[in-house]
Write a protein that holds these residues in place. Structure first.
Motif, mmCIF file in Angstrom:
data_model
loop_
_atom_site.group_PDB
_atom_site.id
_atom_site.type_symbol
_atom_site.label_atom_id
_atom_site.label_comp_id
_atom_site.label_asym_id
_atom_site.label_seq_id
_atom_site.Cartn_x
_atom_site.Cartn_y
_atom_site.Cartn_z
ATOM 1 N N SER A 77 5.207 141.369 79.216
ATOM 2 C CA SER A 77 6.049 143.198 78.586
ATOM 3 C C SER A 77 6.877 143.692 77.808
ATOM 4 O O SER A 77 7.227 142.376 77.174
ATOM 5 C CB SER A 77 6.664 143.478 80.055
ATOM 6 N N PRO A 78 6.778 144.434 76.870
ATOM 7 C CA PRO A 78 8.419 144.204 75.837
ATOM 8 C C PRO A 78 9.232 144.716 76.375
ATOM 9 O O PRO A 78 9.511 144.964 77.695
ATOM 10 C CB PRO A 78 7.426 145.292 74.488
ATOM 11 N N THR B 217 13.212 142.854 80.548
ATOM 12 C CA THR B 217 11.528 142.407 80.807
ATOM 13 C C THR B 217 10.759 143.573 81.776
ATOM 14 O O THR B 217 11.809 143.264 82.394
ATOM 15 C CB THR B 217 10.990 141.540 79.616
ATOM 16 N N GLY B 218 9.434 143.773 81.357
ATOM 17 C CA GLY B 218 9.206 144.452 82.812
ATOM 18 C C GLY B 218 8.820 143.706 83.124
ATOM 19 O O GLY B 218 8.959 142.266 82.986
ATOM 20 N N THR B 219 7.532 143.713 84.962
ATOM 21 C CA THR B 219 7.426 142.670 85.483
ATOM 22 C C THR B 219 6.091 142.095 85.028
ATOM 23 O O THR B 219 4.996 141.125 86.017
ATOM 24 C CB THR B 219 7.214 143.794 87.042
ATOM 25 N N LYS B 220 5.224 142.587 84.167
ATOM 26 C CA LYS B 220 4.197 142.391 83.817
ATOM 27 C C LYS B 220 3.808 141.708 82.478
ATOM 28 O O LYS B 220 4.851 141.445 82.042
ATOM 29 C CB LYS B 220 2.940 143.749 83.470
#
Lengths: 113, 115
Positions: free
Chosen positions: A100-101, A94-97
């Protein structure tokens, strides 16, 4: 593209043999996941990791173990492969935001004969 | 027990027409929904998402509609292009956040766009 590499891309093995699949990421993300995809089931979570040496079970974890000794690598091991573990395996991060998808690797097709 | 269902395994549409892919869910606690697209020999790629506080989200040719009372969401692709031919997965979660492990996927719908 998220920097996720899965190896091998294809593997054929015999029942009862151990198999290890590797997922390598270059994004330095904390969270990593292993899914399997099967007809009629979609994608199902096997194990996931929330940091180095921190892992937990998913929906279909029986017969699988994982290890994460470095941030970038997440290994999935079938201690004694069975024909029911014939599947396509996907690693994801997953991303950091927040919210995040998942971003997936290109998969490993495993055939257990 | 499949909490997210895609009852149409396949769909064929003429190029330029609208493609409508459907997804139903059973868990009323789900509040975040995503669509992924998958080409052969590649991993799924994120397409579009929607939160339960909305009933529509649009991104270019792709629009997702959410009907909470019916526990139903749909993905509209207008106009459809041959490059849209892929398997589409819907997914749902309750309280999705980075690092969560509670994303449930449907079984997928194979879309074929005929030139």
């Amino acid at each position: 593209d998220a920097g996720i590499t899965q190896s091998p891309r294809h593997k054929v093995t015999e029942t009862g043999t151990p198999v290890t699949l590797r997922c390598h990421q270059t994004e330095n993300h904390r969270y990593m996941y292993w899914y399997r995809q099967d007809p009629g089931h979609g994608l199902r979570l096997i194990h996931y990791s929330y940091g180095v040496k921190d892992t937990d079970k998913g929906e279909v974890s029986d017969g699988y173990s994982v290890s994460r000794s470095k941030t970038e690598d997440f290994l999935l091991t079938l201690e004694s492969a069975t024909s029911s573990q014939t599947s396509v395996y996907f690693c994801a991060i997953t991303g950091t935001k927040n919210n995040s998808p998942l971003h997936f690797g290109n998969g490993t097709r495993l055939t257990v004969t | 027990d499949q909490q997210v269902k895609q009852n149409s395994p396949s769909l064929s549409v003429q190029e330029g027409r609208i493609s409508i892919l459907n997804c139903d869910y059973t868990n009323s606690m789900f509040d975040y929904f995503l669509w992924y697209k998958k080409y052969p020999a590649e991993g799924p790629t994120f397409l579009i998402s929607i939160s339960s506080i909305k009933d529509k989200n649009e991104d270019g040719r792709f629009t997702v509609f959410l009907n909470k009372s019916a526990k139903h969401l749909s993905l509209h692709i207008v106009p459809s292009q041959p490059g849209d031919s892929a398997v589409y997965f819907c997914a749902a979660s309750h309280g999705w956040r980075t690092g969560a492990n509670n994303l449930f996927f449907g079984t997928g719908t194979r879309l074929t766009v005929i030139p």
